[in-house]
Design an enzyme around this catalytic site. Structure first.
Site, PDB file in Angstrom:
ATOM      1  N   GLY A 182       0.791  -1.233   0.000  1.00  0.00           N
ATOM      2  CA  GLY A 182       0.000   0.000   0.000  1.00  0.00           C
ATOM      3  C   GLY A 182       0.815   1.271   0.000  1.00  0.00           C
TER       4      GLY A 182
ATOM      5  N   ASN B 290       1.496   3.056  -2.533  1.00  0.00           N
ATOM      6  CA  ASN B 290       0.767   4.004  -3.390  1.00  0.00           C
ATOM      7  C   ASN B 290      -0.472   4.546  -2.691  1.00  0.00           C
ATOM      8  OD1 ASN B 290       2.004   4.222  -6.250  1.00  0.00           O
ATOM      9  ND2 ASN B 290       2.192   2.038  -5.714  1.00  0.00           N
TER      10      ASN B 290
ATOM     11  N   MET C 141      -4.072  -7.429  -7.052  1.00  0.00           N
ATOM     12  CA  MET C 141      -3.426  -8.466  -7.847  1.00  0.00           C
ATOM     13  C   MET C 141      -4.370  -9.572  -8.343  1.00  0.00           C
ATOM     14  SD  MET C 141      -0.489  -7.116  -7.991  1.00  0.00           S
ATOM     15  CE  MET C 141       0.588  -8.362  -8.690  1.00  0.00           C
TER      16      MET C 141
ATOM     17  N   ASN D 133      -6.104   1.453 -13.198  1.00  0.00           N
ATOM     18  CA  ASN D 133      -5.132   0.536 -12.609  1.00  0.00           C
ATOM     19  C   ASN D 133      -3.728   1.082 -12.813  1.00  0.00           C
ATOM     20  OD1 ASN D 133      -4.060  -1.973 -11.543  1.00  0.00           O
ATOM     21  ND2 ASN D 133      -3.554  -2.546 -13.652  1.00  0.00           N
TER      22      ASN D 133
ATOM     23  N   HIS E  78       0.058  -0.004 -13.303  1.00  0.00           N
ATOM     24  CA  HIS E  78       0.786  -1.209 -13.721  1.00  0.00           C
ATOM     25  C   HIS E  78       2.272  -0.893 -13.875  1.00  0.00           C
ATOM     26  CE1 HIS E  78       1.402  -5.135 -15.462  1.00  0.00           C
ATOM     27  NE2 HIS E  78       2.137  -4.565 -16.393  1.00  0.00           N
TER      28      HIS E  78
ATOM     29  N   SER F 120       2.557   2.636 -15.843  1.00  0.00           N
ATOM     30  CA  SER F 120       1.420   3.174 -16.594  1.00  0.00           C
ATOM     31  C   SER F 120       0.196   3.222 -15.695  1.00  0.00           C
ATOM     32  CB  SER F 120       1.063   2.273 -17.788  1.00  0.00           C
ATOM     33  OG  SER F 120       2.185   2.005 -18.590  1.00  0.00           O
TER      34      SER F 120
ATOM     35  N   THR G 244     -10.136  -2.764 -18.097  1.00  0.00           N
ATOM     36  CA  THR G 244     -11.091  -3.527 -18.904  1.00  0.00           C
ATOM     37  C   THR G 244     -10.914  -4.991 -18.529  1.00  0.00           C
ATOM     38  OG1 THR G 244      -9.522  -3.861 -20.705  1.00  0.00           O
ATOM     39  CG2 THR G 244     -10.924  -1.892 -20.839  1.00  0.00           C
TER      40      THR G 244
ATOM     41  N   GLU H 213      -9.877  -7.314 -20.257  1.00  0.00           N
ATOM     42  CA  GLU H 213      -8.640  -7.874 -20.798  1.00  0.00           C
ATOM     43  C   GLU H 213      -7.472  -7.369 -19.959  1.00  0.00           C
ATOM     44  OE1 GLU H 213      -6.175  -7.972 -24.974  1.00  0.00           O
ATOM     45  OE2 GLU H 213      -8.208  -7.169 -24.992  1.00  0.00           O
ATOM     46  N   LEU H 214      -6.630  -8.257 -19.505  1.00  0.00           N
ATOM     47  CA  LEU H 214      -5.572  -7.924 -18.552  1.00  0.00           C
ATOM     48  C   LEU H 214      -4.640  -6.813 -19.063  1.00  0.00           C
ATOM     49  CD1 LEU H 214      -4.158  -8.746 -15.846  1.00  0.00           C
ATOM     50  CD2 LEU H 214      -2.706 -10.242 -17.247  1.00  0.00           C
ATOM     51  N   ASP H 215      -4.558  -5.724 -18.297  1.00  0.00           N
ATOM     52  CA  ASP H 215      -3.621  -4.621 -18.559  1.00  0.00           C
ATOM     53  C   ASP H 215      -3.725  -4.072 -19.983  1.00  0.00           C
ATOM     54  OD1 ASP H 215      -2.666  -5.002 -15.954  1.00  0.00           O
ATOM     55  OD2 ASP H 215      -1.200  -6.473 -16.620  1.00  0.00           O
TER      56      ASP H 215
HETATM   57  C1  GAR Z   1       2.975  -1.473  -7.498  1.00  0.00           C
HETATM   58  O1  GAR Z   1       4.309  -1.466  -7.877  1.00  0.00           O
HETATM   59  C2  GAR Z   1       2.064  -1.673  -8.695  1.00  0.00           C
HETATM   60  O2  GAR Z   1       2.600  -1.177  -9.864  1.00  0.00           O
HETATM   61  C3  GAR Z   1       1.963  -3.177  -8.731  1.00  0.00           C
HETATM   62  O3  GAR Z   1       1.903  -3.574  -7.403  1.00  0.00           O
HETATM   63  C4  GAR Z   1       2.686  -2.681  -6.614  1.00  0.00           C
HETATM   64  C5  GAR Z   1       1.915  -2.313  -5.373  1.00  0.00           C
HETATM   65  O4  GAR Z   1       2.726  -1.570  -4.513  1.00  0.00           O
HETATM   66  N1  GAR Z   1       0.768  -3.565  -9.440  1.00  0.00           N
HETATM   67  C6  GAR Z   1       0.708  -4.612 -10.236  1.00  0.00           C
HETATM   68  O5  GAR Z   1       1.644  -5.358 -10.437  1.00  0.00           O
HETATM   69  C7  GAR Z   1      -0.635  -4.828 -10.894  1.00  0.00           C
HETATM   70  N2  GAR Z   1      -0.534  -5.783 -11.935  1.00  0.00           N
HETATM   71  P1  GAR Z   1       2.104  -0.894  -3.227  1.00  0.00           P
HETATM   72  O6  GAR Z   1       1.205  -1.949  -2.574  1.00  0.00           O
HETATM   73  O7  GAR Z   1       3.292  -0.573  -2.362  1.00  0.00           O
HETATM   74  O8  GAR Z   1       1.351   0.318  -3.661  1.00  0.00           O
END
Ligand code: GAR
Length: 244
Positions: free
Chosen positions: A29, A31, A114, A131, A133, A160, A165, A167-169
């Site tokens: 978390g 972000n 995830m 999302n 990514h 990004s 959607t 469809e994944l990413d």
């Molecule tokens: C982030 O780096 C994000 O880009 C990735 O998970 C991490 C979460 O970090 N997301 C994915 O891989 C989605 N496919 P956080 O929990 O410290 O914010």
């Protein structure tokens, strides 16, 4: 689709009403913390109405609780009678959908969430979803993006923010930030540098949405029809701040 985000003419910036944001998480978390800090500092006009996690132990849940934000955990591992069994995505979506309907956000942000969500859940959401990514989409959809970049000869990598959607990413990319890859670094080091970019590009993207500069409804209906910002997707070059 029932999505609606205000545009320039009736934007949140004019009404001064914060954008109501729900955040879906699975991990640490960091972000989410950036969004909480920006909200509390008054630098991002949002109200985080709730955080949903599919992982009970996710530190993101603790971060939300410490900030006094409502949380809901719908663990993908069941307890009690069926202990250890994986909760099907449909069950998660039923609970998460009901929770989102209760919170009525304007925007749903997947920040380190995830699991892959179904078309029904996405189109039934009370708000558009974005999302974060960790790659320069459309390159490196899916997992292990940093390792895959290091195994390539790519000179650049980054992150990004895109529309979700089924469809994944694959949804419309809204913003990206990139850095120069040092092929002698480890995947962990590269991930740490990309996360610094994420911590900048995610709040900036949400700010663009909150102010009506990015109209997700228009983008959702027609990816080419966002005439007020023809330069999108925005590519930020933030390399200087996180050089090796
Ligand atoms: C982030 O780096 C994000 O880009 C990735 O998970 C991490 C979460 O970090 N997301 C994915 O891989 C989605 N496919 P956080 O929990 O410290 O914010």
């Amino acid at each position: 689709m029932r999505w609606y985000i205000r545009n320039m003419t009736d934007s949140h910036s004019l009404s001064k009403k914060p954008l109501k944001v729900a955040v879906l998480v699975s991990g640490s978390g960091s972000n989410l913390q950036v969004l909480i800090d920006a909200m509390n500092a008054g630098s991002l006009p949002i109200e985080i109405v709730g955080v949903i996690s599919n992982v009970k132990e996710a530190y993101a849940v603790t971060r939300a609780q410490q900030a006094g934000i409502a949380t809901a955990v719908f663990s993908h591992i069941t307890e009690g009678e069926n202990a250890g069994k994986r909760m099907g995505i449909k069950t998660f979506e039923r609970h998460a959908g009901a929770q989102l309907n209760e919170w009525q956000p304007d925007l749903v942000v997947l920040a380190g969430f995830m699991r892959v969500l179904s078309d029904d859940f996405i189109s039934g959401s009370p708000a558009p979803m974005i999302n974060l990514h960790p790659s320069l989409l459309p390159k490196y959809k899916g997992l292990d993006t940093h390792q895959r970049v290091l195994e390539s000869s790519d000179a650049h990598h980054g992150c990004s923010v895109h529309v979700v959607t089924a469809e994944l990413d694959a949804g419309q990319v809204l913003t990206q930030a990139m850095l120069a890859v040092d092929h002698s670094e480890s995947a962990e080091e590269l991930q740490a540098r990309v996360q610094k970019l994420e911590h900048q590009v995610l709040p900036w993207t949400i700010l663009l949405i909150a102010q009506g500069a990015l109209n997700l409804k228009a983008i959702n209906e027609n990816a080419d029809a966002a005439p007020y910002l023809p330069a999108l997707p925005l590519k930020l070059w933030l390399n200087s701040q996180i050089a090796r």
